[in-house]
Scaffold this active site. Structure first.
Site: not given
Length: 172
Positions: A23, A33, A120, A124
């Protein structure tokens, strides 16, 4: 150069580098992440904080590099994918930039083996098929692609794995 597609844990690779779907704060989060930051330990976070203090984080589509801390690879390339808000050429370009900028950093660091997550496509909400098409086209069109010995696309789920394998069979 070989493009491989597998479903596994990206944090287990003994490669030159793995890519983190980060991010903008670079301070860790959920998904890949969070896993990279947890397994990599405080060294990755410390380097991310240094980068953040120097340049204010990492903008969408851009990439930065850190060491890999406790991970079996040498480096982590952190890139920030776009959030999907409907069909938009700018969003597609930003996702392509994630792959392009990560590969440019890898090339500049003489990295020959690299693994990418499905950038993504998690929280996302980028459509998986569109994201896979963008990833493959960007990787295949990278100007210094011949410098890589191995590029691995690591899928989190069976759906992404099937999508990538089908696209590769179609030579996309």
């Amino acid at each position: 150069m070989i493009i491989e597609v597998i479903k596994t844990d990206i944090t287990e690779f003994e490669l030159d580098a793995i890519v983190n779907a980060a991010n903008t704060s670079l301070l860790g989060g959920g998904g890949v992440d969070g896993a990279i930051h947890r397994k990599g330990g405080k060294k990755i976070l410390e380097e991310c904080i240094t980068i953040r203090n120097r340049q204010g984080g990492c903008k969408v589509g851009e990439a930065v590099i850190t060491t890999a801390g406790n991970l079996p690879c040498k480096f982590v390339i952190h890139t920030v994918g776009p959030v999907w808000n409907g069909e938009n050429p700018k969003t597609n370009t930003l996702l392509a930039n994630c792959y392009q900028n990560s590969l440019e950093i890898a090339f500049n660091y003489n990295i020959e083996t690299i693994a990418f997550p499905n950038i993504s496509t998690g929280i996302y909400h980028f459509p998986k098929l569109k994201a896979a098409e963008i990833a493959l086209k960007t990787i295949k069109n990278f100007k210094n692609i011949e410098s890589f010995k191995r590029i691995i696309l690591v899928c989190f789920d069976e759906e992404n794995l099937t999508i990538y394998n089908n696209l590769i069979k179609q030579n996309i």
